[in-house]
Design a protein around this motif. Structure first.
Motif, short mmCIF file in Angstrom:
data_model
loop_
_atom_site.label_atom_id
_atom_site.label_comp_id
_atom_site.label_asym_id
_atom_site.label_seq_id
_atom_site.Cartn_x
_atom_site.Cartn_y
_atom_site.Cartn_z
N HIS A 1 86.48 75.35 60.47
CA HIS A 1 85.81 74.90 59.20
C HIS A 1 85.00 73.53 59.37
O HIS A 1 83.83 73.63 58.57
CB HIS A 1 86.94 74.63 58.12
CG HIS A 1 87.48 75.97 57.80
ND1 HIS A 1 88.73 75.95 56.90
CD2 HIS A 1 87.32 77.08 57.83
CE1 HIS A 1 89.06 77.12 56.45
NE2 HIS A 1 88.12 77.90 57.16
N ALA A 2 85.48 72.94 60.16
CA ALA A 2 84.28 71.59 60.58
C ALA A 2 83.03 72.17 61.30
O ALA A 2 82.15 71.44 61.10
CB ALA A 2 85.06 70.82 61.49
N GLY B 1 76.92 73.77 53.88
CA GLY B 1 76.96 73.56 55.40
C GLY B 1 76.40 72.06 55.65
O GLY B 1 75.63 71.79 56.71
N MET B 2 76.85 71.13 54.72
CA MET B 2 76.44 69.84 55.00
C MET B 2 77.51 68.63 54.47
O MET B 2 78.30 69.03 53.60
CB MET B 2 75.14 69.49 54.35
CG MET B 2 75.01 69.54 52.99
SD MET B 2 73.38 69.30 52.07
CE MET B 2 72.40 70.65 53.06
N PRO B 3 77.60 67.54 55.16
CA PRO B 3 78.45 66.64 54.50
C PRO B 3 77.95 66.07 53.11
O PRO B 3 76.78 66.29 52.90
CB PRO B 3 78.12 65.32 55.32
CG PRO B 3 77.60 66.04 56.83
CD PRO B 3 76.68 67.06 56.31
N VAL B 4 78.90 65.68 52.42
CA VAL B 4 78.59 65.26 50.82
C VAL B 4 77.27 64.16 50.91
O VAL B 4 76.63 64.13 50.19
CB VAL B 4 79.82 64.89 50.17
CG1 VAL B 4 80.19 63.49 50.56
CG2 VAL B 4 79.54 64.88 48.80
N LEU B 5 77.34 63.34 52.06
CA LEU B 5 76.41 62.46 52.14
C LEU B 5 74.92 62.67 52.16
O LEU B 5 73.98 62.27 51.53
CB LEU B 5 76.72 61.25 53.37
CG LEU B 5 75.84 60.14 53.48
CD1 LEU B 5 75.91 59.17 52.42
CD2 LEU B 5 76.05 59.32 54.91
N SER B 6 74.69 63.98 52.45
CA SER B 6 73.50 64.60 52.75
C SER B 6 73.36 65.58 51.23
O SER B 6 72.14 65.78 50.71
CB SER B 6 73.48 65.67 53.99
OG SER B 6 73.45 64.84 55.23
N TYR B 7 74.36 65.97 51.05
CA TYR B 7 74.53 66.93 49.71
C TYR B 7 74.07 66.11 48.43
O TYR B 7 73.25 66.53 47.36
CB TYR B 7 75.68 67.79 49.67
CG TYR B 7 75.63 68.60 48.56
CD1 TYR B 7 74.97 69.61 48.36
CD2 TYR B 7 76.77 68.62 47.67
CE1 TYR B 7 75.06 70.84 47.50
CE2 TYR B 7 76.93 69.54 46.43
CZ TYR B 7 75.99 70.31 46.36
OH TYR B 7 76.09 71.17 45.31
N PRO C 1 80.75 71.39 51.65
CA PRO C 1 80.80 72.62 52.76
C PRO C 1 80.30 73.97 52.65
O PRO C 1 79.73 74.38 53.50
CB PRO C 1 82.49 72.77 52.73
CG PRO C 1 82.91 71.65 52.16
CD PRO C 1 81.88 71.17 50.97
N SER C 2 80.12 74.34 51.38
CA SER C 2 79.39 75.75 51.33
C SER C 2 77.86 75.66 51.56
O SER C 2 77.44 76.61 51.69
CB SER C 2 79.63 76.29 49.96
OG SER C 2 79.06 75.29 48.72
#
Length: 255
Positions: free
Chosen positions: A44-45, A226-232, A223-224
């Protein structure tokens, strides 16, 4: 000096992988060099870092089994800006494959030795069970970050984990210590959350980190994509919480 942290809790669903991916990205945002190691066969990571685990040329499994060097396994997670040792379902085979191998609990530690000087932090995402993969992570680490959801059984699970850490420290890694206990999925409106949080502080005092990670829809959605929340969504409550966690980790380690 490189800080190597295993992120672990024998209870599943407490935010281990979420913490690994988002803390890694947040540390990168503070200009630190970070390596994330996915030691969970679920991968998952790896997925949360924007990497297709089905398309890997080499994985942590190959590294542990001595079938590939770390340079062949290491890739860059572009969305988070950190390096990654990815995993997929093949990693489940390491448990059987290593059973009769010498120094089987030190495979990860020995593999990291040649590259750890390249990083300020190495974060290891552990599976939600005490097995040879977790023991490898705890043997390689110097600190343990423990995500805990503030719910009824949290203290019981944490007590079991602390017993495990003591056994690992006494047998294979005497330098192992708890870096911090991180309260995740925190809802201050919930009285049970507040009660368990207060109990954690009462029993573990300074080991409980001041930062709490809230329940946050953007954090759950990231995660859905494919990025950390800082990017999302860099302005979301989840993003700000993990930036605060990175700052607290840096202060506690005088970095």
């Amino acid at each position: 000096m490189t800080k190597i942290f295993a992120v672990t809790n024998q209870k599943g669903g407490v935010g281990k992988t979420t913490t690994c991916v988002n803390l890694a990205a947040s540390l990168v945002a503070t200009k630190r060099k970070v390596l994330l190691v996915d030691m969970d066969p679920q991968g998952h990571a790896t997925l949360g870092s924007g990497i297709d685990k089905k398309q890997l040329q080499a994985s942590v499994y190959d590294l542990l089994m001595g079938e590939a060097g770390i340079e062949a396994v290491r890739i860059t997670a572009e969305a988070g800006g950190y390096d990654l040792l990815p995993a997929n379902v093949d990693l489940a085979g390491a448990e059987v494959g290593l059973i009769n191998e010498p120094r089987r609990e030190r495979r990860l530690a020995e593999a990291l030795e040649s590259v750890k000087k390249d990083y300020d932090f190495v974060l290891i995402d552990c599976p939600p069970s005490l097995n040879l993969l977790t023991i490898n992570a705890l043997t390689a680490a110097r600190g343990v970050l423990v995500p805990v959801q503030c719910e009824y059984y949290a203290l019981e699970g944490l007590t079991s984990l602390l017993d495990t850490l003591k056994r690992v420290a006494s047998s294979v890694n005497p330098g192992l210590e708890i870096t911090g206990i991180l309260r995740t999925m925190y809802d201050p409106r919930n009285s049970l959350t507040q009660d368990v949080s207060n109990q954690l502080i009462q029993y573990f005092e300074r080991q409980v980190l001041g930062t709490v990670i809230p329940r946050n829809i953007r954090l759950a959605e990231a995660p859905s994509h494919g990025m950390p929340v800082l990017s999302y969504d860099p302005k979301s409550k989840g993003s700000l919480a993990y930036l605060a966690l990175a700052g607290e980790i840096l202060r506690r380690n005088s970095l």
